[in-house]
Design a protein around this motif. Structure first.
Motif, mmCIF file in Angstrom:
data_model
loop_
_atom_site.group_PDB
_atom_site.id
_atom_site.type_symbol
_atom_site.label_atom_id
_atom_site.label_comp_id
_atom_site.label_asym_id
_atom_site.label_seq_id
_atom_site.Cartn_x
_atom_site.Cartn_y
_atom_site.Cartn_z
ATOM 1 N N VAL A 98 -7.324 2.047 -6.003
ATOM 2 C CA VAL A 98 -7.016 3.291 -5.295
ATOM 3 C C VAL A 98 -8.163 3.625 -4.354
ATOM 4 C CG1 VAL A 98 -6.446 5.747 -5.500
ATOM 5 C CG2 VAL A 98 -5.680 4.147 -7.259
ATOM 6 N N GLY A 99 -7.816 3.996 -3.131
ATOM 7 C CA GLY A 99 -8.800 4.464 -2.173
ATOM 8 C C GLY A 99 -8.345 5.779 -1.573
ATOM 9 N N GLU A 100 -9.054 6.253 -0.578
ATOM 10 C CA GLU A 100 -8.691 7.516 0.063
ATOM 11 C C GLU A 100 -8.801 7.403 1.567
ATOM 12 O OE1 GLU A 100 -10.794 10.899 -1.340
ATOM 13 O OE2 GLU A 100 -9.784 10.915 -3.306
ATOM 14 N N VAL A 101 -7.914 8.105 2.251
ATOM 15 C CA VAL A 101 -7.951 8.243 3.704
ATOM 16 C C VAL A 101 -7.835 9.725 4.015
ATOM 17 C CG1 VAL A 101 -6.752 7.764 5.863
ATOM 18 C CG2 VAL A 101 -6.967 5.966 4.149
ATOM 19 N N ASN A 102 -8.879 10.283 4.593
ATOM 20 C CA ASN A 102 -8.909 11.715 4.901
ATOM 21 C C ASN A 102 -8.578 12.567 3.682
ATOM 22 O OD1 ASN A 102 -9.491 11.152 7.639
ATOM 23 N ND2 ASN A 102 -7.307 10.925 8.100
ATOM 24 N N GLY A 103 -9.127 12.159 2.552
ATOM 25 C CA GLY A 103 -8.929 12.929 1.327
ATOM 26 C C GLY A 103 -7.624 12.673 0.612
ATOM 27 N N ARG A 104 -6.774 11.818 1.155
ATOM 28 C CA ARG A 104 -5.485 11.518 0.515
ATOM 29 C C ARG A 104 -5.545 10.144 -0.143
ATOM 30 N NH1 ARG A 104 -0.407 12.016 4.246
ATOM 31 N NH2 ARG A 104 0.553 11.636 2.186
ATOM 32 N N PRO A 105 -5.155 10.039 -1.408
ATOM 33 C CA PRO A 105 -5.225 8.750 -2.093
ATOM 34 C C PRO A 105 -4.158 7.778 -1.603
ATOM 35 C CG PRO A 105 -4.234 10.392 -3.531
ATOM 36 C CD PRO A 105 -4.706 11.124 -2.302
ATOM 37 N N ILE A 106 -4.548 6.520 -1.516
ATOM 38 C CA ILE A 106 -3.626 5.416 -1.223
ATOM 39 C C ILE A 106 -3.874 4.342 -2.264
ATOM 40 C CG2 ILE A 106 -3.085 3.546 0.377
ATOM 41 C CD1 ILE A 106 -3.610 5.395 2.679
ATOM 42 N N SER A 107 -2.800 3.819 -2.836
ATOM 43 C CA SER A 107 -2.917 2.820 -3.893
ATOM 44 C C SER A 107 -2.476 1.443 -3.408
ATOM 45 C CB SER A 107 -2.047 3.222 -5.094
ATOM 46 O OG SER A 107 -2.494 4.440 -5.659
ATOM 47 N N ALA A 108 -3.212 0.441 -3.864
ATOM 48 C CA ALA A 108 -2.808 -0.946 -3.658
ATOM 49 C C ALA A 108 -1.978 -1.356 -4.867
ATOM 50 C CB ALA A 108 -4.032 -1.837 -3.515
ATOM 51 N N LEU B 24 0.869 -1.174 0.000
ATOM 52 C CA LEU B 24 0.000 0.000 0.000
ATOM 53 C C LEU B 24 0.904 1.220 0.000
ATOM 54 C CD1 LEU B 24 -2.627 -1.159 2.647
ATOM 55 C CD2 LEU B 24 -2.990 -0.954 0.177
ATOM 56 N N ALA B 25 0.663 2.109 -0.948
ATOM 57 C CA ALA B 25 1.547 3.267 -1.114
ATOM 58 C C ALA B 25 0.733 4.543 -1.213
ATOM 59 C CB ALA B 25 2.407 3.100 -2.369
ATOM 60 N N TRP B 26 1.315 5.609 -0.724
ATOM 61 C CA TRP B 26 0.661 6.915 -0.790
ATOM 62 C C TRP B 26 0.622 7.417 -2.235
ATOM 63 C CZ3 TRP B 26 -2.231 8.844 2.874
ATOM 64 C CH2 TRP B 26 -1.994 8.483 4.216
ATOM 65 N N GLY B 27 -0.494 8.051 -2.576
ATOM 66 C CA GLY B 27 -0.629 8.637 -3.910
ATOM 67 C C GLY B 27 -1.485 7.792 -4.822
ATOM 68 N N ARG B 28 -1.771 8.349 -5.984
ATOM 69 C CA ARG B 28 -2.644 7.697 -6.958
ATOM 70 C C ARG B 28 -1.782 7.023 -8.030
ATOM 71 N NH1 ARG B 28 -7.921 8.128 -7.809
ATOM 72 N NH2 ARG B 28 -8.031 9.792 -6.236
ATOM 73 N N ILE B 29 -1.808 5.697 -8.041
ATOM 74 C CA ILE B 29 -1.080 4.922 -9.040
ATOM 75 C C ILE B 29 -2.118 4.219 -9.907
ATOM 76 C CG2 ILE B 29 0.568 3.060 -9.440
ATOM 77 C CD1 ILE B 29 1.758 3.654 -6.674
ATOM 78 N N GLU B 30 -2.177 4.599 -11.182
ATOM 79 C CA GLU B 30 -3.216 4.063 -12.060
ATOM 80 C C GLU B 30 -2.651 3.419 -13.321
ATOM 81 O OE1 GLU B 30 -7.084 6.758 -11.095
ATOM 82 O OE2 GLU B 30 -5.496 7.785 -12.235
#
Length: 326
Positions: free
Chosen positions: A233-243, A188-194
């Protein structure tokens, strides 16, 4: 200054410790306690003897002394409880529950929990995976590093292969060096990875912080390549986290962690590399989920998997990530 033979050895059974006593002769008058002890117990380092003094293992004329710099006088009687060094205790069997996903007479694949150190080292001389392997398979004591041929970081969970015979250890070491053992991770990493991407950046020990690794120019580091595939990709408190599904092509220390940081997506809860905690995780969000290789003796193609442990599974579900890879 009396030699080692001047110490009287106590015949009392004191377990692993040994009691010795000696009288300071004229040549030892005025000598520091720790320095004098090195002549009486030369099989131990001065640092270890200093630690024993501080630990309360030394008396002079029956009085407990904890200062290594104490100056001795001729005629004083010194007694010490010589305890084994931490290093000497490292290669000992310690019964522990280990999760084996495959095992035969040649090798085993263990699903290591987060928090378990793989091999004894400074600060972790006991309670390691190797100690557990020695209890499970006593013949591991005859093998290099107890049969361990590769490692996972303490706080990374997942699959590791270990050899149980010298033949298997040698063969596994060779196929790992030849990059014929395929290792895949979930993170799980911070940011949007698409989109899929690859980091092909050499690495070396960080020149500023020795506990870290760092990206390095090709002529100064060792080659390192990791492929990354987004799973959701999901969000935690408005910040994206990517699987992310991570595939190693090399096996450098902290490779996935450093490559994710370099790409601008530090791993969740990987505080060493700038990844802020989230989702209740108390360790870096990295799990060695899949291991595939050819059995070095039987020639069988082995493909082994380990499900996400509870902490990562809960975090994974919380961001509503996509299905896990096949």
């Amino acid at each position: 200054m009396g030699g080692p033979q001047d110490f009287e050895q106590d015949a009392e059974d004191v377990g692993e410790a040994e009691r010795r006593a000696a009288e300071v002769d004229a040549s030892g008058h005025g000598e520091r306690l720790d320095r004098w002890l090195t002549t009486q117990a030369p099989e131990f380092s001065r640092n270890h003897l200093q630690a024993l003094i501080e630990r309360g293992c030394v008396t002079v004329d029956g009085k407990l002394l904890t200062k290594a710099a104490h100056k001795l006088r001729a005629g004083q009687r010194v007694e010490i409880e010589l305890q084994p060094t931490d290093e000497s205790r490292a290669f000992r069997a310690e019964a522990m529950a280990l999760d084996f996903v495959f095992e035969d007479e040649h090798l085993a694949v263990v699903n290591k929990p987060a928090g378990l150190v793989v091999h004894p080292a400074a600060g972790n001389w006991s309670g390691t995976l190797m100690n557990g392997l020695l209890a499970h398979h006593p013949a591991a004591a005859t093998l290099p590093r107890g049969g361990i041929v590769h490692r996972l970081d303490k706080d990374t969970s997942g699959l590791m292969v270990v050899g149980k015979t010298l033949e298997a250890v040698t063969a596994l070491s060779r196929v790992i060096a030849a990059r014929e053992v395929h290792r895949e991770y979930l993170a799980l990493a911070w940011g949007r990875i698409e989109e899929d991407f690859t980091v092909d950046q050499a690495m070396r020990r960080d020149p500023v912080s020795r506990v870290k690794m760092a990206i390095a120019p090709a002529n100064l580091g060792k080659p390192a390549r990791t492929d990354f595939f987004p799973l959701g990709v999901g969000e935690v408190n408005g910040r994206p986290i990517s699987a992310v599904h991570c595939v190693l092509h090399t096996g450098r220390t902290h490779q996935i962690r450093v490559h994710l940081m370099h790409s601008g997506h530090p791993m969740v809860a990987d505080t060493l590399y700038g990844g802020a905690p989230a989702l209740g995780l108390a360790r870096q969000a990295l799990h060695a989920a899949r291991l595939s290789f050819t059995h070095p003796v039987s020639g069988e193609a082995l493909v082994l998997t380990a499900p996400l442990p509870a902490d990562m599974a809960a975090a994974w579900a919380e961001i509503a990530a996509a299905d896990l890879p096949d």
